[in-house]
Design a protein around this motif. Structure first.
Motif, PDB file in Angstrom:
ATOM      1  N   ASP A 230       0.786  -1.238   0.000  1.00 48.76           N
ATOM      2  CA  ASP A 230       0.000   0.000   0.000  1.00 48.76           C
ATOM      3  C   ASP A 230       0.819   1.289   0.000  1.00 48.76           C
ATOM      4  O   ASP A 230       0.249   2.366   0.048  1.00 48.76           O
ATOM      5  CB  ASP A 230      -1.009   0.055   1.174  1.00 48.76           C
TER       6      ASP A 230
ATOM      7  N   LYS B 160       3.676   1.094  -4.664  1.00 51.87           N
ATOM      8  CA  LYS B 160       4.587   0.448  -5.621  1.00 51.87           C
ATOM      9  C   LYS B 160       3.918   0.214  -6.975  1.00 51.87           C
ATOM     10  O   LYS B 160       4.485   0.548  -8.021  1.00 51.87           O
ATOM     11  CB  LYS B 160       4.996  -0.882  -4.991  1.00 51.87           C
ATOM     12  N   THR B 161       2.706  -0.318  -6.945  1.00 54.69           N
ATOM     13  CA  THR B 161       2.009  -0.609  -8.204  1.00 54.69           C
ATOM     14  C   THR B 161       1.702   0.686  -8.944  1.00 54.69           C
ATOM     15  O   THR B 161       1.863   0.769 -10.160  1.00 54.69           O
ATOM     16  CB  THR B 161       0.694  -1.370  -7.928  1.00 54.69           C
ATOM     17  N   THR B 162       1.278   1.680  -8.201  1.00 59.51           N
ATOM     18  CA  THR B 162       0.944   2.968  -8.816  1.00 59.51           C
ATOM     19  C   THR B 162       2.188   3.579  -9.465  1.00 59.51           C
ATOM     20  O   THR B 162       2.137   4.049 -10.601  1.00 59.51           O
ATOM     21  CB  THR B 162       0.356   3.929  -7.757  1.00 59.51           C
TER      22      THR B 162
ATOM     23  N   LYS C 104      -3.307  -1.980 -13.434  1.00 63.30           N
ATOM     24  CA  LYS C 104      -3.854  -2.420 -12.173  1.00 63.30           C
ATOM     25  C   LYS C 104      -5.298  -2.001 -11.998  1.00 63.30           C
ATOM     26  O   LYS C 104      -5.721  -0.957 -12.411  1.00 63.30           O
ATOM     27  CB  LYS C 104      -3.044  -1.802 -11.046  1.00 63.30           C
TER      28      LYS C 104
ATOM     29  N   ASP D  96       0.887  14.211  -1.474  1.00 67.56           N
ATOM     30  CA  ASP D  96      -0.399  14.925  -1.571  1.00 67.56           C
ATOM     31  C   ASP D  96      -1.269  14.647  -0.341  1.00 67.56           C
ATOM     32  O   ASP D  96      -2.367  15.177  -0.217  1.00 67.56           O
ATOM     33  CB  ASP D  96      -1.138  14.513  -2.850  1.00 67.56           C
TER      34      ASP D  96
HETATM   35  P1  G4P Z   1       1.264  -1.210  -3.424  1.00 71.41           P
HETATM   36  O1  G4P Z   1       1.429  -1.706  -4.818  1.00 71.41           O
HETATM   37  O2  G4P Z   1       2.530  -0.700  -2.829  1.00 71.41           O
HETATM   38  O3  G4P Z   1       0.543  -2.157  -2.525  1.00 71.41           O
HETATM   39  O4  G4P Z   1       0.335   0.094  -3.462  1.00 71.41           O
HETATM   40  P2  G4P Z   1      -0.650   0.621  -4.585  1.00 71.41           P
HETATM   41  O5  G4P Z   1       0.085   1.221  -5.712  1.00 71.41           O
HETATM   42  O6  G4P Z   1      -1.654  -0.443  -4.869  1.00 71.41           O
HETATM   43  O7  G4P Z   1      -1.315   1.813  -3.792  1.00 71.41           O
HETATM   44  C1  G4P Z   1      -2.042   1.620  -2.590  1.00 71.41           C
HETATM   45  C2  G4P Z   1      -3.093   2.699  -2.428  1.00 71.41           C
HETATM   46  O8  G4P Z   1      -2.453   3.960  -2.296  1.00 71.41           O
HETATM   47  C3  G4P Z   1      -4.019   2.832  -3.617  1.00 71.41           C
HETATM   48  O9  G4P Z   1      -5.278   3.242  -3.154  1.00 71.41           O
HETATM   49  C4  G4P Z   1      -3.400   3.951  -4.410  1.00 71.41           C
HETATM   50  O10 G4P Z   1      -4.307   4.602  -5.254  1.00 71.41           O
HETATM   51  C5  G4P Z   1      -2.912   4.838  -3.308  1.00 71.41           C
HETATM   52  N1  G4P Z   1      -1.788   5.712  -3.720  1.00 71.41           N
HETATM   53  C6  G4P Z   1      -0.665   5.357  -4.402  1.00 71.41           C
HETATM   54  N2  G4P Z   1       0.140   6.430  -4.588  1.00 71.41           N
HETATM   55  C7  G4P Z   1      -0.489   7.480  -4.008  1.00 71.41           C
HETATM   56  C8  G4P Z   1      -0.168   8.872  -3.873  1.00 71.41           C
HETATM   57  O11 G4P Z   1       0.854   9.359  -4.329  1.00 71.41           O
HETATM   58  N3  G4P Z   1      -1.081   9.625  -3.203  1.00 71.41           N
HETATM   59  C9  G4P Z   1      -2.231   9.128  -2.677  1.00 71.41           C
HETATM   60  N4  G4P Z   1      -3.039   9.964  -2.065  1.00 71.41           N
HETATM   61  N5  G4P Z   1      -2.567   7.823  -2.803  1.00 71.41           N
HETATM   62  C10 G4P Z   1      -1.710   7.020  -3.453  1.00 71.41           C
HETATM   63  P3  G4P Z   1      -6.490   2.250  -2.936  1.00 71.41           P
HETATM   64  O12 G4P Z   1      -7.677   3.090  -2.637  1.00 71.41           O
HETATM   65  O13 G4P Z   1      -6.106   1.197  -1.948  1.00 71.41           O
HETATM   66  O14 G4P Z   1      -6.582   1.491  -4.291  1.00 71.41           O
HETATM   67  P4  G4P Z   1      -7.310   1.932  -5.624  1.00 71.41           P
HETATM   68  O15 G4P Z   1      -8.705   1.542  -5.400  1.00 71.41           O
HETATM   69  O16 G4P Z   1      -7.078   3.392  -5.773  1.00 71.41           O
HETATM   70  O17 G4P Z   1      -6.623   1.139  -6.673  1.00 71.41           O
END
Ligand code: G4P
Length: 530
Positions: free
Chosen positions: A21, A24-26, A45, A143
């Protein structure tokens, strides 16, 4: 002979590590967006849907909507050819996750700015340190409300024992996040929410000395930035490429993967600072991809069951030198014979595709008729050599395995041995009790379910797993140890592996320390050597 070194020089092969979370995937997805491998973010994803399309191999993955296996993605950016090794997180964390790091030349560590260093990052980081590979830090989610920046850096330095060097510095966080300050160019990169990051945003840069800076930032932010930079210039390590190369200094970047902010800046710096494929140790000394013209590779992962009907396997290998051509015949060093490398595959964004050519630094999957083991070397060099083996990583969960139907002993032994050979589980035996029971050790608990499921569906053997309370395993490095005389704590358990090598199981780290104190000269290791 053709010179492939130009192709190899373009390669950048790295793993992304983080706690689940952290983003990493993002971040991976945004890299692909900048590389033009996908047109719109969101196509790699969508957790339960697209994610498992990447490795849709096991039923268990489909049932749970997760990816048990790690995947490899290749894309191009400017003149670079980039291979990203994804390390699976959550409960599907397994030995494979560690082994993936053996195939990478550097690692990108993603940290959630509101959380700092978390458990899983710590574990993976240890493997990077063991290999002395460069580690780059991307502090994500700026953010959102973040921890104090100095605290975050302190956390990394203390928790992980690596010096940090911020390449840029955040200005505010959450609703007050304005962007980052680029220390080398003395410029501010302004943050603008790029339509939730679905498109490549425009980065506005402005000199810190520009008169309009105050109007662009919120009250007090400029003063705070100046103070922080002054403090930073005095306190933090200076950038030193050599230390970065040795994995002793981690360049740090700030950004927000979700909104695309700081991602391209990071990618550009990272590609400049990281390394092209590195030399690897072998029994013939170091093999340098810039010198060795012949093809060579080692197997770091075996994926079974891609097609249940055929019980087929794919061996993933990291090419270390030379050029690969589909169907080529090479020498399999551990098997002692020539093999044809057929059906080579590579991951491209979310699909698997057949490939014709690949070069040192690339990762390919080859059809495995059941002959390869983790760590095996393949080479077309006449002067044969074997790459240094891949260590066995310490499992953290243990269970005793019992068969429901004892008549099926033969199938059970065959099944459990084959699954262990693929490296997802480790099997051990009781020490000196005469009992034939098997103890299974896994890195992530999900592997217990995978084992149960696979023994049932592939070998028609039903098992009962009785979990044991141990959490730590240690290999004994001393050659001349008399295990009978070794005195440990009452909750310590002596076991042996299939090669009869002795090992110790502990319930807690205190017992490990006590046992070491009670047995002078005892050398315990967290990694097993093959
Ligand atoms: P992971 O692979 O490391 O497990 O993490 P992942 O990219 O799946 O991101 C985990 C959650 O954090 C996702 O939300 C993602 O949208 C959010 N996220 C990633 N980068 C950022 C960022 O820079 N800012 C913010 N605010 N959030 C970020 P989620 O609600 O769990 O999943 P989804 O429904 O959006 O896919």
């Amino acid at each position: 002979m053709l010179d492939f070194t130009n192709e190899i020089k373009k390669r950048r092969t790295f793993a992304i590590i983080s706690h689940p979370d952290a983003g990493k995937t993002t971040l991976t997805e945004k890299f692909l967006l900048y590389g033009g491998a996908i047109n719109q973010a969101g196509s790699v994803k969508g957790k339960a849907t697209a994610k498992h399309a990447v490795s849709d191999w096991m039923e268990i993955e489909k049932e749970r909507g997760i990816s048990v296996t790690s995947s490899v993605l290749q894309f191009h950016y400017n003149d670079y050819c980039i291979n990203i090794l994804d390390t699976p997180g959550h409960q599907d964390f397994s030995e494979d996750t560690y082994r993936t790091l053996m195939a990478a030349d550097s690692a990108v560590m993603v940290i959630d700015a509101s959380k700092g260093v978390e458990a899983q990052t710590r574990k993976l980081f240890k493997v990077c340190v063991m290999r002395h590979i460069p580690i780059f830090t991307f502090i994500n989610k700026m953010d959102r409300e973040a921890k104090d920046t100095f605290e975050l850096l302190d956390d990394i330095e203390k928790e992980l024992g690596i010096a940090t060097c911020p390449v840029n510095w955040p200005i505010g966080s959450g609703k007050r996040f304005k962007g980052v300050y680029d220390r080398a160019n003395e410029e501010i990169e302004l943050f603008s929410d790029t339509r939730k990051g679905t498109a490549i945003g425009e980065v506005k840069k402005i000199s810190i000395h520009d008169g309009s800076v105050d109007s662009l930032l919120e009250e007090g932010q400029r003063e705070l930035l100046e103070e922080e930079i002054e403090l930073l210039d005095g306190a933090s390590a200076e950038f030193d490429q050599e230390l970065v190369g040795k994995g002793e200094l981690s360049p740090v970047f700030f950004g927000s993967a979700l909104t695309n902010f700081g991602v391209e800046t990071f990618l550009q710096h990272f590609l400049n600072m990281t390394t092209s494929p590195l030399p690897r140790k072998s029994d013939r000394g170091e093999i340098d991809p810039m010198q060795e013209k012949e093809f060579s590779a080692f197997v770091f992962k075996i994926q079974a069951n891609m097609n249940k009907a055929h019980r087929d396997r794919i061996a993933f290998m990291r090419i270390c030198s030379g050029e690969f051509e589909a169907g080529m015949e090479v020498f399999h060093v551990q098997g002692g014979k020539k093999v044809r490398l057929s059906q080579p595959q590579q991951m491209m964004a979310s699909e698997r595709k057949m490939i014709e050519k690949a070069y040192g630094g690339d990762i390919i999957g080859i059809f495995d008729p059941g002959i390869f083991s983790i760590g095996d070397t393949l080479t077309s060099s006449a002067d044969k050599f074997a790459y240094e083996g891949i260590p066995t990583f310490a499992p953290e969960h243990f269970a005793r395995v019992r068969q429901v139907d004892t008549m099926k002993r033969k199938q059970f032994v065959k099944g459990i041995n084959q699954i262990a050979q693929e490296g997802a589980i480790q099997i051990f035996q009781e020490y000196n009790t005469g009992m034939e029971e098997i103890i299974v050790g896994v890195v992530g608990v999900l592997q217990f379910d995978v084992l149960k499921y696979r023994l049932q569906s592939e070998y028609n053997v039903e098992i009962i797993l009785e979990t044991l309370p141990y959490e730590y395993i240690r290999w004994i490095e001393n050659k001349d140890i008399d295990l009978d005389r070794l005195s440990g704590t009452s909750d310590m358990k002596k076991i042996k592996d299939l090669k009869d090598r002795p090992l110790l199981l502990f319930v807690n780290s205190w017992s490990i320390r006590m046992t070491q104190e009670r047995n002078e000269g005892l050398i315990l290791s967290e990694f097993g050597r093959s």
